[in-house]
Design a protein around this motif. Structure first.
Motif, short mmCIF file in Angstrom:
data_model
loop_
_atom_site.label_atom_id
_atom_site.label_comp_id
_atom_site.label_asym_id
_atom_site.label_seq_id
_atom_site.Cartn_x
_atom_site.Cartn_y
_atom_site.Cartn_z
N LEU A 17 0.83 -1.21 0.00
CA LEU A 17 0.00 0.00 0.00
C LEU A 17 0.86 1.25 0.00
O LEU A 17 0.57 2.22 -0.70
N ALA A 18 1.91 1.24 0.80
CA ALA A 18 2.81 2.39 0.86
C ALA A 18 3.48 2.62 -0.50
O ALA A 18 3.62 3.77 -0.94
N GLN A 19 3.85 1.55 -1.16
CA GLN A 19 4.49 1.67 -2.46
C GLN A 19 3.51 2.20 -3.51
O GLN A 19 3.84 3.07 -4.31
N ILE A 20 2.29 1.69 -3.50
CA ILE A 20 1.27 2.11 -4.48
C ILE A 20 0.90 3.57 -4.29
O ILE A 20 0.76 4.33 -5.25
N THR A 21 0.75 3.99 -3.04
CA THR A 21 0.25 5.33 -2.76
C THR A 21 1.34 6.37 -2.49
O THR A 21 1.05 7.53 -2.29
N GLN A 22 2.59 5.94 -2.48
CA GLN A 22 3.73 6.81 -2.17
C GLN A 22 3.59 7.49 -0.81
O GLN A 22 3.86 8.67 -0.64
N ARG A 23 3.14 6.70 0.16
CA ARG A 23 3.03 7.19 1.54
C ARG A 23 3.85 6.26 2.42
O ARG A 23 4.44 5.30 1.96
N ARG A 24 3.85 6.55 3.72
CA ARG A 24 4.61 5.73 4.66
C ARG A 24 3.87 4.43 4.96
O ARG A 24 2.64 4.39 4.97
N GLU A 25 4.63 3.41 5.26
CA GLU A 25 4.05 2.11 5.59
C GLU A 25 3.23 2.18 6.87
O GLU A 25 2.21 1.51 7.01
N ARG A 26 3.66 3.00 7.82
CA ARG A 26 2.94 3.08 9.09
C ARG A 26 1.59 3.81 8.97
O ARG A 26 0.80 3.82 9.91
N ASP A 27 1.31 4.40 7.81
CA ASP A 27 0.00 5.02 7.58
C ASP A 27 -1.10 3.97 7.34
O ASP A 27 -2.28 4.31 7.36
N PHE A 28 -0.70 2.72 7.11
CA PHE A 28 -1.66 1.66 6.78
C PHE A 28 -1.48 0.44 7.69
O PHE A 28 -1.12 -0.63 7.21
N PRO A 29 -1.75 0.59 8.97
CA PRO A 29 -1.61 -0.59 9.84
C PRO A 29 -2.72 -1.60 9.55
O PRO A 29 -3.87 -1.24 9.35
N ILE A 30 -2.32 -2.85 9.49
CA ILE A 30 -3.28 -3.93 9.28
C ILE A 30 -3.28 -4.78 10.54
O ILE A 30 -2.28 -5.42 10.86
N THR A 31 -4.40 -4.75 11.27
CA THR A 31 -4.52 -5.53 12.49
C THR A 31 -5.66 -6.52 12.35
O THR A 31 -6.74 -6.16 11.88
#
Length: 121
Positions: free
Chosen positions: A77-91
């Protein structure tokens, strides 16, 4: 198979009801406007709040469906959206959208582009 979800409509309705009551009370009691003007203001505010909440809930659902459909990880998700990985936590296998609302449209656009470029069978 497409399923229809009523989550955005329910959330928009709840937000609109609360906004209508609040708008009516404030306009009539605090600002001492006439009942007709207070009612008009409350209706306009409720329509605006319904629209805003509906669109936010719809965007959230679309983002989560695409993530679920392609089984995307936080890194992808971070790669696709060019954002940080921690913006998309999956719990617990579910995406938690902690990104501010103002970025949801950009994220959704990029994910829809990804979906068009990577069709599933």
């Amino acid at each position: 198979m497409k399923t229809k979800t009523y989550f955005p409509i329910i959330m928009g309705g709840i937000a609109a009801l609360i906004t209508f009551i609040m708008g009516l009370y404030l306009a009539y009691q605090n600002f001492h406007l006439s009942a007709e003007i207070s009612l008009g203001i409350a209706i306009v505010l409720a329509i605006l709040m319904f629209s805003l909440t509906y669109m936010r809930a719809q965007a959230s659902l679309k983002i989560k469906k695409i993530v679920l459909k392609y089984n995307l990880t936080s890194a992808e998700l971070a790669q696709i959206t060019q954002r940080r990985e921690r913006d998309f936590p999956i719990t617990n296998g579910k995406l938690q959208l902690i990104v501010p609302y103002r970025y949801w449209a950009q994220i959704l656009t990029k994910l829809e582009k990804y979906e068009r470029e990577h069709p599933t069978n």
